[in-house]
Design an enzyme around this catalytic site. Structure first.
Site, PDB file in Angstrom:
ATOM      1  N   CYS A 177     -11.302   3.147  -0.850  1.00  0.00           N
ATOM      2  CA  CYS A 177      -9.971   3.517  -0.372  1.00  0.00           C
ATOM      3  C   CYS A 177      -9.795   2.828   0.965  1.00  0.00           C
ATOM      4  O   CYS A 177     -10.699   2.881   1.816  1.00  0.00           O
ATOM      5  CB  CYS A 177      -9.822   5.028  -0.224  1.00  0.00           C
ATOM      6  SG  CYS A 177      -8.247   5.535   0.528  1.00  0.00           S
ATOM      7  N   CYS A 206      -4.222  -1.248  -2.295  1.00  0.00           N
ATOM      8  CA  CYS A 206      -4.278   0.191  -2.520  1.00  0.00           C
ATOM      9  C   CYS A 206      -5.097   0.403  -3.782  1.00  0.00           C
ATOM     10  O   CYS A 206      -4.749  -0.122  -4.846  1.00  0.00           O
ATOM     11  CB  CYS A 206      -2.864   0.750  -2.694  1.00  0.00           C
ATOM     12  SG  CYS A 206      -2.780   2.486  -3.197  1.00  0.00           S
ATOM     13  N   HIS A 226      -8.159   3.523   3.475  1.00  0.00           N
ATOM     14  CA  HIS A 226      -8.121   4.397   4.651  1.00  0.00           C
ATOM     15  C   HIS A 226      -9.514   4.648   5.217  1.00  0.00           C
ATOM     16  O   HIS A 226      -9.669   4.927   6.408  1.00  0.00           O
ATOM     17  CB  HIS A 226      -7.515   5.762   4.295  1.00  0.00           C
ATOM     18  CG  HIS A 226      -6.028   5.778   4.168  1.00  0.00           C
ATOM     19  ND1 HIS A 226      -5.374   5.166   3.135  1.00  0.00           N
ATOM     20  CD2 HIS A 226      -5.070   6.346   4.953  1.00  0.00           C
ATOM     21  CE1 HIS A 226      -4.065   5.367   3.273  1.00  0.00           C
ATOM     22  NE2 HIS A 226      -3.859   6.070   4.365  1.00  0.00           N
ATOM     23  N   ASP A 269       0.852  -1.187   0.000  1.00  0.00           N
ATOM     24  CA  ASP A 269       0.000   0.000   0.000  1.00  0.00           C
ATOM     25  C   ASP A 269       0.886   1.234   0.000  1.00  0.00           C
ATOM     26  O   ASP A 269       2.053   1.179   0.413  1.00  0.00           O
ATOM     27  CB  ASP A 269      -0.926   0.023   1.216  1.00  0.00           C
ATOM     28  CG  ASP A 269      -1.906   1.190   1.172  1.00  0.00           C
ATOM     29  OD1 ASP A 269      -2.678   1.267   0.200  1.00  0.00           O
ATOM     30  OD2 ASP A 269      -1.889   2.026   2.085  1.00  0.00           O
ATOM     31  N   SER A 270       0.321   2.337  -0.445  1.00  0.00           N
ATOM     32  CA  SER A 270       1.080   3.586  -0.464  1.00  0.00           C
ATOM     33  C   SER A 270       1.316   4.128   0.936  1.00  0.00           C
ATOM     34  O   SER A 270       2.157   5.004   1.129  1.00  0.00           O
ATOM     35  CB  SER A 270       0.332   4.642  -1.296  1.00  0.00           C
ATOM     36  OG  SER A 270      -0.957   4.888  -0.741  1.00  0.00           O
ATOM     37  N   GLU A 326      -4.686   9.999   8.090  1.00  0.00           N
ATOM     38  CA  GLU A 326      -3.254   9.864   8.343  1.00  0.00           C
ATOM     39  C   GLU A 326      -2.775  10.802   9.457  1.00  0.00           C
ATOM     40  O   GLU A 326      -1.765  10.535  10.098  1.00  0.00           O
ATOM     41  CB  GLU A 326      -2.465  10.127   7.056  1.00  0.00           C
ATOM     42  CG  GLU A 326      -2.755   9.128   5.948  1.00  0.00           C
ATOM     43  CD  GLU A 326      -1.556   8.272   5.601  1.00  0.00           C
ATOM     44  OE1 GLU A 326      -0.430   8.719   5.809  1.00  0.00           O
ATOM     45  OE2 GLU A 326      -1.760   7.135   5.119  1.00  0.00           O
TER      46      GLU A 326
END
Length: 280
Positions: A199, A75, A201, A12-13, A165
């Site tokens: 996504c 991702c 996240h 994942d990024s 994040e």
């Protein structure tokens, strides 16, 4: 002489893929896994196709060098912008290090689009994603293959990843941005009854998303779907499954600060982790 480890790679990024890894480990705990978060170069969602492809290929190459035979791009942006090129161009031409028919790279978009239509009663589904994923139109294309009768509406949420994040996913400030994008999505169609969090996240924003989504709407996170799809894939490819080592080992790599990664990863993964730094 010990048999070399051949873990399943998860890329994942940043941190979001840990929500997918968590579900995969719960579903398939017997395997070894190595997670690579390219935190030093995140976010991918705002970067060009060429840049995302280059970064993703570099990280996949490293996972192959670490013994992985199977890599999952956990991702959406990498799956949208890089997966097809890696599958169709790099693996077949035996690019150095990508040189075997027993090496596979999978993504998170196809498993999701194969089942999304099963959740909608109205035939109207919404996709919340990064700008890069929305621009790629990957979900529109893939859903059309499996459920051509569905009406698909997309909304890019550029502030959501930074909120998560930076640990603001449960703060009052997050309400504004979550409500803003839910409202914009529903403005496209008030009949949306299924919303995909495209996504990895976004599951951390789930409580707020439910608060502003229509009552009774189905909110889909990808972790469980991808875990089920991976389990099925391994059953259908026993020759590859046999190569995956099974010692229940977990390795975490980050291209940025290990201290920052370990602190944030606990939130996404649900357990404390101890990462290693990877210089690319």
């Amino acid at each position: 002489m010990p048999i070399p480890s051949q873990p399943i790679g998860i890329f994942d990024s940043g941190y979001g893929g840990l929500t997918v890894l968590r579900e995969i480990v719960q579903k398939l705990p017997q395997y070894d896994y190595i997670y690579l978060g390219d935190n030093a170069r995140t976010p991918y969602g705002t970067r060009s196709f060429e840049t995302v492809y280059h970064y993703t290929l570099e990280c996949v190459q490293h996972l192959f060098d670490r013994g992985c035979r199977l890599v999952v791009l956990a991702c959406n942006t990498a799956s949208a912008k890089a997966l097809r090129n890696i599958q169709q161009l790099d693996l077949p031409i035996q690019h150095p290090g990508l040189d075997g028919p027993d090496r596979r790279v999978l993504g998170v978009i196809r498993p999701t689009t194969e089942v999304i239509g099963n959740y909608s009663q109205s035939g109207n589904v919404g996709v919340l994603a990064t700008r890069g994923t929305v621009t790629s139109e990957s979900y529109l294309v893939e859903i059309e293959k499996f459920f051509p009768e569905l009406n698909v509406f997309q909304e890019a949420c550029p502030m959501w990843v930074p909120l998560v994040e930076n640990g603001e996913y449960d703060s009052p400030g997050a309400d504004y941005f979550v409500k803003q994008h839910i409202d914009r999505l529903l403005k496209q169609s008030p009949d949306i009854d299924t919303i995909l969090l495209a996504c990895t996240h976004y599951p951390l924003l789930l409580n707020k998303i439910r608060q502003y989504a229509p009552q009774g709407a189905t909110i889909l996170s990808q972790g469980g779907i991808v875990a089920d799809s991976l389990a099925d894939y391994l059953i259908r490819h026993p020759e590859l499954e046999a190569q995956c080592s099974k010692h229940r080992q977990r390795t975490f790599l980050t291209t940025d600060s290990t201290e920052d990664f370990d602190r944030q990863a606990t939130v996404f993964y649900g357990e404390s982790v101890h990462s290693e730094h990877l210089a690319l």
